[in-house]
Design a protein around this motif. Sequence first.
Motif, PDB file in Angstrom:
ATOM      1  N   PRO A  61       0.761  -1.189   0.007  1.00  0.00           N
ATOM      2  CA  PRO A  61      -0.038   0.137  -0.166  1.00  0.00           C
ATOM      3  C   PRO A  61       0.972   1.248  -0.081  1.00  0.00           C
ATOM      4  CG  PRO A  61      -0.852  -1.459   1.579  1.00  0.00           C
ATOM      5  CD  PRO A  61       0.479  -2.463   1.027  1.00  0.00           C
ATOM      6  N   LEU A  62       1.978   1.420   0.987  1.00  0.00           N
ATOM      7  CA  LEU A  62       2.840   2.501   1.006  1.00  0.00           C
ATOM      8  C   LEU A  62       3.279   2.862  -0.560  1.00  0.00           C
ATOM      9  CD1 LEU A  62       3.907   4.838   2.756  1.00  0.00           C
ATOM     10  CD2 LEU A  62       5.823   3.479   3.030  1.00  0.00           C
ATOM     11  N   ILE A  63       3.903   1.987  -0.988  1.00  0.00           N
ATOM     12  CA  ILE A  63       4.622   2.144  -2.472  1.00  0.00           C
ATOM     13  C   ILE A  63       3.693   2.453  -3.278  1.00  0.00           C
ATOM     14  CG2 ILE A  63       6.005   1.017  -4.210  1.00  0.00           C
ATOM     15  CD1 ILE A  63       7.514   1.550  -1.693  1.00  0.00           C
ATOM     16  N   LEU A  64       2.471   1.759  -3.307  1.00  0.00           N
ATOM     17  CA  LEU A  64       1.326   2.149  -4.329  1.00  0.00           C
ATOM     18  C   LEU A  64       0.962   3.519  -4.243  1.00  0.00           C
ATOM     19  CD1 LEU A  64      -1.125  -1.018  -4.228  1.00  0.00           C
ATOM     20  CD2 LEU A  64       0.621  -0.478  -5.891  1.00  0.00           C
ATOM     21  N   ASN A  65       0.798   3.780  -3.064  1.00  0.00           N
ATOM     22  CA  ASN A  65       0.464   5.253  -2.843  1.00  0.00           C
ATOM     23  C   ASN A  65       1.466   6.349  -3.244  1.00  0.00           C
ATOM     24  OD1 ASN A  65      -2.146   4.650  -1.953  1.00  0.00           O
ATOM     25  ND2 ASN A  65      -1.459   4.549   0.311  1.00  0.00           N
ATOM     26  N   MET A  66       2.905   5.890  -3.159  1.00  0.00           N
ATOM     27  CA  MET A  66       3.718   6.974  -3.379  1.00  0.00           C
ATOM     28  C   MET A  66       4.309   6.977  -4.793  1.00  0.00           C
ATOM     29  SD  MET A  66       6.343   6.439  -0.315  1.00  0.00           S
ATOM     30  CE  MET A  66       7.623   7.688  -0.310  1.00  0.00           C
ATOM     31  N   SER A  67       3.530   5.815  -5.666  1.00  0.00           N
ATOM     32  CA  SER A  67       3.995   5.525  -7.102  1.00  0.00           C
ATOM     33  C   SER A  67       3.927   6.455  -7.696  1.00  0.00           C
ATOM     34  CB  SER A  67       3.395   4.413  -7.387  1.00  0.00           C
ATOM     35  OG  SER A  67       2.005   4.213  -7.740  1.00  0.00           O
ATOM     36  N   LYS A  68       2.820   7.399  -7.722  1.00  0.00           N
ATOM     37  CA  LYS A  68       2.347   8.407  -8.745  1.00  0.00           C
ATOM     38  C   LYS A  68       3.531   9.528  -8.667  1.00  0.00           C
ATOM     39  CE  LYS A  68      -1.172  11.070 -10.820  1.00  0.00           C
ATOM     40  NZ  LYS A  68      -0.930  12.474 -10.480  1.00  0.00           N
ATOM     41  N   ASP A  69       3.898   9.954  -7.596  1.00  0.00           N
ATOM     42  CA  ASP A  69       4.886  11.014  -7.228  1.00  0.00           C
ATOM     43  C   ASP A  69       6.350  10.320  -7.787  1.00  0.00           C
ATOM     44  OD1 ASP A  69       2.889  12.436  -6.237  1.00  0.00           O
ATOM     45  OD2 ASP A  69       3.475  11.983  -4.050  1.00  0.00           O
ATOM     46  N   ILE A  70       6.504   9.129  -7.534  1.00  0.00           N
ATOM     47  CA  ILE A  70       7.855   8.776  -8.032  1.00  0.00           C
ATOM     48  C   ILE A  70       7.842   8.612  -9.781  1.00  0.00           C
ATOM     49  CG2 ILE A  70       9.235   6.484  -8.262  1.00  0.00           C
ATOM     50  CD1 ILE A  70       8.133   5.756  -5.256  1.00  0.00           C
ATOM     51  N   VAL A  71       6.757   8.288 -10.113  1.00  0.00           N
ATOM     52  CA  VAL A  71       6.663   8.417 -11.685  1.00  0.00           C
ATOM     53  C   VAL A  71       6.815   9.892 -12.076  1.00  0.00           C
ATOM     54  CG1 VAL A  71       5.140   8.151 -13.729  1.00  0.00           C
ATOM     55  CG2 VAL A  71       5.248   6.521 -11.938  1.00  0.00           C
ATOM     56  N   GLU A  72       6.355  10.682 -11.319  1.00  0.00           N
ATOM     57  CA  GLU A  72       6.572  12.119 -11.547  1.00  0.00           C
ATOM     58  C   GLU A  72       7.819  12.718 -11.672  1.00  0.00           C
ATOM     59  OE1 GLU A  72       4.010  13.547 -13.265  1.00  0.00           O
ATOM     60  OE2 GLU A  72       5.009  15.684 -13.475  1.00  0.00           O
ATOM     61  N   LEU A  73       8.480  12.093 -10.561  1.00  0.00           N
ATOM     62  CA  LEU A  73       9.966  12.558 -10.455  1.00  0.00           C
ATOM     63  C   LEU A  73      10.916  11.997 -11.313  1.00  0.00           C
ATOM     64  CD1 LEU A  73      10.313  12.155  -6.424  1.00  0.00           C
ATOM     65  CD2 LEU A  73      10.456  14.247  -7.695  1.00  0.00           C
ATOM     66  N   LEU A  74      10.509  10.680 -11.683  1.00  0.00           N
ATOM     67  CA  LEU A  74      11.599   9.910 -12.725  1.00  0.00           C
ATOM     68  C   LEU A  74      11.501  10.858 -14.220  1.00  0.00           C
ATOM     69  CD1 LEU A  74      10.741   6.279 -11.987  1.00  0.00           C
ATOM     70  CD2 LEU A  74      12.922   7.526 -11.706  1.00  0.00           C
ATOM     71  N   LYS A  75      10.650  11.544 -14.277  1.00  0.00           N
ATOM     72  CA  LYS A  75      10.337  12.431 -15.571  1.00  0.00           C
ATOM     73  C   LYS A  75      11.697  13.302 -15.665  1.00  0.00           C
ATOM     74  CE  LYS A  75       5.553  11.925 -16.425  1.00  0.00           C
ATOM     75  NZ  LYS A  75       4.335  12.450 -16.250  1.00  0.00           N
ATOM     76  N   TYR A  76      12.178  13.885 -14.193  1.00  0.00           N
ATOM     77  CA  TYR A  76      13.056  14.881 -14.299  1.00  0.00           C
ATOM     78  C   TYR A  76      14.611  14.336 -13.928  1.00  0.00           C
ATOM     79  CZ  TYR A  76       8.922  17.404 -14.103  1.00  0.00           C
ATOM     80  OH  TYR A  76       7.668  17.912 -14.605  1.00  0.00           O
ATOM     81  N   GLY A  77      14.813  12.939 -13.628  1.00  0.00           N
ATOM     82  CA  GLY A  77      16.111  12.527 -13.479  1.00  0.00           C
ATOM     83  C   GLY A  77      15.895  11.425 -12.483  1.00  0.00           C
ATOM     84  N   PRO A  78      17.400  10.879 -12.039  1.00  0.00           N
ATOM     85  CA  PRO A  78      17.292   9.768 -11.230  1.00  0.00           C
ATOM     86  C   PRO A  78      16.489  10.172  -9.704  1.00  0.00           C
ATOM     87  CG  PRO A  78      19.345  10.155 -11.862  1.00  0.00           C
ATOM     88  CD  PRO A  78      18.602  11.329 -12.511  1.00  0.00           C
ATOM     89  N   VAL A  79      16.075   9.006  -9.102  1.00  0.00           N
ATOM     90  CA  VAL A  79      15.449   9.279  -7.831  1.00  0.00           C
ATOM     91  C   VAL A  79      15.868   8.051  -6.913  1.00  0.00           C
ATOM     92  CG1 VAL A  79      13.314   8.848  -6.554  1.00  0.00           C
ATOM     93  CG2 VAL A  79      13.254   9.833  -8.804  1.00  0.00           C
ATOM     94  N   THR A  80      16.405   8.387  -5.750  1.00  0.00           N
ATOM     95  CA  THR A  80      16.648   7.250  -4.940  1.00  0.00           C
ATOM     96  C   THR A  80      15.691   7.066  -3.903  1.00  0.00           C
ATOM     97  OG1 THR A  80      17.835   8.656  -3.576  1.00  0.00           O
ATOM     98  CG2 THR A  80      19.078   7.343  -5.374  1.00  0.00           C
ATOM     99  N   LEU A  81      15.510   5.843  -3.323  1.00  0.00           N
ATOM    100  CA  LEU A  81      14.655   5.514  -2.190  1.00  0.00           C
ATOM    101  C   LEU A  81      15.413   5.138  -1.156  1.00  0.00           C
ATOM    102  CD1 LEU A  81      11.844   3.306  -3.521  1.00  0.00           C
ATOM    103  CD2 LEU A  81      11.774   5.756  -3.232  1.00  0.00           C
ATOM    104  N   SER A  82      15.121   5.405   0.205  1.00  0.00           N
ATOM    105  CA  SER A  82      15.836   5.084   1.377  1.00  0.00           C
ATOM    106  C   SER A  82      14.826   4.305   2.168  1.00  0.00           C
ATOM    107  CB  SER A  82      16.787   5.686   1.982  1.00  0.00           C
ATOM    108  OG  SER A  82      16.307   6.265   3.166  1.00  0.00           O
ATOM    109  N   VAL A  83      14.675   3.015   2.741  1.00  0.00           N
ATOM    110  CA  VAL A  83      13.881   2.215   3.386  1.00  0.00           C
ATOM    111  C   VAL A  83      14.404   1.847   4.946  1.00  0.00           C
ATOM    112  CG1 VAL A  83      12.393   0.043   3.573  1.00  0.00           C
ATOM    113  CG2 VAL A  83      13.062   1.239   1.356  1.00  0.00           C
ATOM    114  N   ASP A  84      13.913   2.602   5.753  1.00  0.00           N
ATOM    115  CA  ASP A  84      14.140   2.392   7.399  1.00  0.00           C
ATOM    116  C   ASP A  84      12.995   1.340   7.878  1.00  0.00           C
ATOM    117  OD1 ASP A  84      14.388   2.548   9.954  1.00  0.00           O
ATOM    118  OD2 ASP A  84      14.127   4.827  10.062  1.00  0.00           O
TER     119      ASP A  84
END
Length: 433
Positions: free
Chosen positions: A252-275
């Motif tokens: 659920p968390l990743i699904l909810n964040m996915s649209k913003d991640i897709v949007e960010l990827l349009k502008y360059g590399p993205v990193t995720l850090s998982v705690d």
Amino acid sequence: MKKVPAHKHYQVIVIGGGPAGMMAAGRAAESGAQVLLLEKNSRPGEKLLITGGGRSNITNNEKDNRKLLEKFKGKGKFLFSAFAQFSVTETLHFFHTHGMPTILEGEGRVFPKTEKSESVWECLRNYMKKHHVDVRTHSPVKKFNITNGTITGITLNDGNVITGDSYIIATGGMSRPETGSTGDGFKWLTTLGHTVHGADPALVPIRTKETWGHKLTGLAFNEAKVTTRQNNATQDVRIGKILFTHVGLSGPLILNMSKDIVELLKYGPVTLSVDLFPSMDNNALDKYIQSIFLKNQNKKLRNVLSDIVPNMLAQALPALLMLDAEKEINIVTRLERQSLIKFIKAIPLTPTGTLGVEKAVVVSGGVDLAEVDFRTMQSRIYSNLYIVGDVLDIDRPSGGYSLQLCWTTGWVAGMHAGSNSPTPRLSVPHSQE
Ligand SMILES: Cc1cc2nc3c(=O)[nH]c(=O)nc-3n(C[C@H](O)[C@H](O)[C@H](O)COP(=O)(O)OP(=O)(O)OC[C@H]3O[C@@H](n4cnc5c(N)ncnc54)[C@H](O)[C@@H]3O)c2cc1C
């Protein structure tokens, strides 16, 4: 389901037998109209049957419309008049009084008590049956027929024409096209002069570059903190459930964040850090690990790591951190312990994209909301056209909000289309499943 004869005039024709279409058809018939539901598959509700992992998270238990509609971000303001007529309270009442008790789970998620999507499917099927909706399956609609600026009928792929007083488009979005949602409604609506915003996968699993993570398929963490960064700047921080998959991350968390991640990827590399331990800071986690190490002084590292993290990850950690798995705990250095803590407090992962429209739970985009009257779900261009469900351009999180949108928009459209029809209800008996 039986076939009904073509060339018949209906008061309401619903195109698409997903949750929104079934609710709309049932409600229009209950309001007194003679209703035809056209579905291209061999049965309606293919996507409904796979919702919520086969359990159908039918709504979110937020009875306050204002709070509920905040979840639909900027689009919530369009929805007040529809939700004033049929919201979560009415939805639960509907299912309960139609023989489907529900259960409540974490984060307000509501499921059928049977924990089976079939129960939701049957409830809607019975609702349509009770009110004599003609359900015609294997009936893909090809196009709308327009005469002098008015919708006068629809043509099926087989060439048959069916006429109606009102039409409800409930053909869904473009996610999981194998269930029938192939975006047909978007094409018709564009031809009819509506603005349809581009379809991007919204709630969708993401791909990650790190192949070691793919081997953890099925491993879930109920409370992980995920931070997205771009150009060394933090973009988003959220806590929730994540799931490792064979290509990356979901849950659920990743699904909810996915649209913003897709949007960010349009502008360059993205990193995720998982705690994996968001409720402990590094010091607290160090004390916790030290207490585990103290009890297991003579054991090998590889056997003790699984007391700290799930076994699947514990097996992967020594290679990832270049630690000797055979080492006894009593000779693990402080530096080695620190490298472990640093890693599980901020697992670095690199999103490379998503699983695309095919695997998306929801695709963003759809008909511009300003072109729909939400008091009735009528098109503002054609007064005998109604638009419901995933065809609408409304982003929402995972948690039952998508199906709630179907119940609300379907019920409102069905009621208004069903009671506004100028043609009196015919007395001919309707064919049934
Ligand atoms: C894996 C998965 C899990 C999900 N889980 C949940 C969940 O637990 N809770 C939640 O709230 N949401 C969930 N969703 C989202 C939810 O399923 C959708 O929001 C919902 O199904 C949309 O309903 P709809 O009636 O608008 O369209 P759809 O369900 O897409 O139905 C559209 C129907 O129209 C038919 N159709 C299309 N074109 C034509 C045509 N030309 N002629 C005739 N018929 C046509 C299709 O065959 C289909 O039956 C999930 C989605 C997926 C993919």
